[in-house]
Design a protein around this motif. Structure first.
Motif, PDB file in Angstrom:
ATOM      1  N   ASP A 297      69.379  82.678 109.028  1.00  0.00           N
ATOM      2  CA  ASP A 297      68.414  82.714 107.930  1.00  0.00           C
ATOM      3  C   ASP A 297      68.490  81.478 107.038  1.00  0.00           C
ATOM      4  N   PHE A 298      69.496  80.623 107.268  1.00  0.00           N
ATOM      5  CA  PHE A 298      69.605  79.301 106.633  1.00  0.00           C
ATOM      6  C   PHE A 298      69.949  79.324 105.149  1.00  0.00           C
ATOM      7  N   TYR A 299      70.500  80.400 104.663  1.00  0.00           N
ATOM      8  CA  TYR A 299      71.075  80.381 103.318  1.00  0.00           C
ATOM      9  C   TYR A 299      72.291  81.296 103.338  1.00  0.00           C
ATOM     10  N   ALA A 300      73.293  80.969 102.518  1.00  0.00           N
ATOM     11  CA  ALA A 300      74.526  81.742 102.514  1.00  0.00           C
ATOM     12  C   ALA A 300      74.279  83.132 101.935  1.00  0.00           C
ATOM     13  N   SER A 301      74.871  84.143 102.583  1.00  0.00           N
ATOM     14  CA  SER A 301      74.666  85.521 102.139  1.00  0.00           C
ATOM     15  C   SER A 301      75.703  86.428 102.779  1.00  0.00           C
ATOM     16  N   TYR A 302      76.037  87.517 102.080  1.00  0.00           N
ATOM     17  CA  TYR A 302      76.891  88.557 102.636  1.00  0.00           C
ATOM     18  C   TYR A 302      76.098  89.835 102.931  1.00  0.00           C
ATOM     19  N   ALA A 303      74.792  89.786 102.828  1.00  0.00           N
ATOM     20  CA  ALA A 303      73.952  90.957 103.086  1.00  0.00           C
ATOM     21  C   ALA A 303      73.730  91.109 104.586  1.00  0.00           C
ATOM     22  N   ALA A 304      74.027  92.265 105.130  1.00  0.00           N
ATOM     23  CA  ALA A 304      73.883  92.493 106.570  1.00  0.00           C
ATOM     24  C   ALA A 304      72.441  92.868 106.915  1.00  0.00           C
ATOM     25  N   ARG A 305      71.524  92.066 106.431  1.00  0.00           N
ATOM     26  CA  ARG A 305      70.105  92.246 106.742  1.00  0.00           C
ATOM     27  C   ARG A 305      69.454  90.876 106.636  1.00  0.00           C
ATOM     28  N   GLY A 306      68.316  90.714 107.283  1.00  0.00           N
ATOM     29  CA  GLY A 306      67.683  89.415 107.328  1.00  0.00           C
ATOM     30  C   GLY A 306      66.421  89.335 106.500  1.00  0.00           C
ATOM     31  N   ASN A 307      65.749  88.172 106.596  1.00  0.00           N
ATOM     32  CA  ASN A 307      64.513  87.992 105.836  1.00  0.00           C
ATOM     33  C   ASN A 307      63.306  87.954 106.766  1.00  0.00           C
ATOM     34  N   LEU A 308      62.137  88.211 106.212  1.00  0.00           N
ATOM     35  CA  LEU A 308      60.923  88.291 107.019  1.00  0.00           C
ATOM     36  C   LEU A 308      60.458  86.933 107.553  1.00  0.00           C
ATOM     37  N   PRO A 309      60.578  85.827 106.806  1.00  0.00           N
ATOM     38  CA  PRO A 309      60.171  84.535 107.392  1.00  0.00           C
ATOM     39  C   PRO A 309      60.916  84.191 108.669  1.00  0.00           C
ATOM     40  N   MET A 310      62.218  84.461 108.725  1.00  0.00           N
ATOM     41  CA  MET A 310      62.953  84.163 109.948  1.00  0.00           C
ATOM     42  C   MET A 310      62.556  85.127 111.065  1.00  0.00           C
ATOM     43  N   ALA A 311      62.283  86.381 110.720  1.00  0.00           N
ATOM     44  CA  ALA A 311      61.795  87.317 111.733  1.00  0.00           C
ATOM     45  C   ALA A 311      60.490  86.811 112.342  1.00  0.00           C
ATOM     46  N   GLU A 312      59.607  86.291 111.502  1.00  0.00           N
ATOM     47  CA  GLU A 312      58.344  85.746 111.998  1.00  0.00           C
ATOM     48  C   GLU A 312      58.592  84.532 112.890  1.00  0.00           C
ATOM     49  N   HIS A 313      59.542  83.694 112.495  1.00  0.00           N
ATOM     50  CA  HIS A 313      59.882  82.507 113.285  1.00  0.00           C
ATOM     51  C   HIS A 313      60.369  82.901 114.685  1.00  0.00           C
ATOM     52  N   VAL A 314      61.215  83.929 114.752  1.00  0.00           N
ATOM     53  CA  VAL A 314      61.727  84.388 116.046  1.00  0.00           C
ATOM     54  C   VAL A 314      60.595  84.945 116.905  1.00  0.00           C
TER      55      VAL A 314
END
Length: 417
Positions: A297-314
């Motif tokens: 997702d290209f930003y540091a995080s400890y959340a075990a979930r992703g973001n929608l822009p990266m889902a769209e990219h995939v």
């Protein structure tokens, strides 16, 4: 209890009420010879090999949640040994050999399937790099076959070969690569370690690391203090947080990597396939779901979930490679916390604190490294010297700059690996 078709039939008729626990649920002892912090694939593999290879059974694995609840259960299950650089190549070659004997070693079906990995390329430059990588793999003793366009078509006829932006030129085929069932790997390792006397302690979060005179003496946990002569940290994306309890700052950033799975479909994808013009990889599970993923997702995080822009990219990468996937229904997605090093390669080493060891920085490569990492880390803890397969994974390479292993040539930025 022995597993068999008869037992499955019997338990099915009796409400599955007769199954016995696969491993014990022990109360922590006041002291152990070795404590492993982290009950994921790498931690469980370390405990298994400590007991099996070195006869060390006064060992506790401390897991803050439940065994296998972290990244080992949050990945796309790919197993491979297609690395090019010295240091990485030897390690993953060794790990793949361990995978090939793991079911016999554990007496447990981890559903290891050597269905083959095909890395596609889409330009002359990518073809040249694939040829160099393939030669490096062969020189290491592993397998690699350079496929031209028609060679790929024989294996993967359903791809979009004439995509105007990303025409398929060919692929690098790694026949011994494949996949395994992630949950079964964790369960099999836990069962094997427990059977040799290792204590697997769940719901036991480490809150502090005790150090006296420059030497580790034990840990503080939510279930009380536990003394130990040696402590190994193997907690993936939480490595920086746990190391900080010992006053250490690791060269690690934690990033989220998403994965996705579709509805169950009839068998259509026989291999693991990667897209050369985008970070996308896909295979089909035994349940029929298409399992795939892509970039961080290209930003540091400890959340075990992703973001929608990266889902769209995939999803865009999936459609570019195989438009047919657009008809499949997406069931769910999840995220794993990746421990990213500056050079994209892992760390298995002693720390400056005597008796404290670290195993981290696996980036995208954590699952396929499970047996190799556990074997090498167990050897390091037991013998106080690195195993020959992991001699390059030194912690101090990030301080000195000597021995850095940038496998992809993407530089020293954590999120680019």
């Amino acid at each position: 209890m022995r597993y068999s078709g008869f037992q499955i039939f019997k338990q099915g008729l009796t409400g599955n009420s007769g199954w016995k626990p696969v491993w014990r649920d022990p109360t922590p002892k006041p002291e152990y010879d070795i404590i492993i912090i982290g009950g994921g694939g790498h931690g469980l593999a370390t405990a298994h090999y400590l007991a099996k290879e070195h006869g060390l059974t006064n060992v506790a694995v401390l897991e803050k949640g439940y065994l296998g609840g972290g990244n080992v259960g949050r990945n796309t299950t790919i197993v491979r040994a297609n690395y090019a650089l010295p240091g990485n190549s030897e390690f993953y070659s060794h790990s793949l050999k361990l995978w090939e004997g793991l079911e016999g070693d554990l007496n447990y079906n981890v559903m290891h399937s050597q269905r083959g990995v095909i890395n596609l390329f889409h330009s002359d430059g990518q073809r040249d790099y694939a040829a160099r990588r393939g030669n490096a793999m062969i020189n290491q003793g592993d397998d690699a076959i350079l496929l031209d366009r028609e060679g790929v078509r024989k294996h993967l006829p359903y791809l979009d070969f004439d995509n105007a932006r990303f025409p398929i030129y060919g692929g690098l085929f790694h026949p011994r690569g494949g996949s395994a069932r992630h949950d079964a790997v964790a369960w099999g390792l836990a069962r094997a370690a427990d059977s040799r006397g290792v204590d697997l302690i769940q719901n036991c979060e480490v809150t502090g690391i005790d150090i006296e005179g420059g030497r580790v003496t034990g840990v503080q946990t939510t279930r009380g203090a536990i003394r130990a002569k040696k402590v190994g940290i193997v907690v993936a994306g939480r490595s920086g947080q746990v190391a900080a309890m010992a006053g250490m700052r690791l060269p690690i950033e934690s990033h989220i990597l998403q994965a996705f799975v579709t509805e169950g479909l009839k068998p259509v994808i026989d291999h693991v396939v990667t897209f050369g013009m985008g970070h996308f990889y896909i295979s089909q599970s035994d349940k029929g779901g298409l399992v795939f993923g892509g970039d961080l997702d290209f930003y540091a995080s400890y959340a075990a979930r992703g973001n929608l822009p990266m889902a769209e990219h995939v999803m865009e990468a999936a459609m570019a490679l195989m438009p047919m996937i657009g008809k499949a229904q997406l069931l769910r997605s999840w995220g794993g916390i990746m421990d990213m090093t500056p050079d994209g390669s892992p760390i298995i080493d002693r720390t400056p604190i005597e008796g404290l060891y670290i195993d981290c920085g696996w980036c995208y490569g954590g699952f396929k490294a499970v047996p190799g990492s556990g074997f090498a880390f167990a050897h390091l803890i037991a013998q106080d010297r690195p195993h020959e397969s992991a001699t390059k994974y030194r912690l101090d390479r990030f301080r000195t700059g000597v021995g850095l292993m940038d496998e992809e040539g993407t530089g020293s930025q954590h999120n680019l690996h």
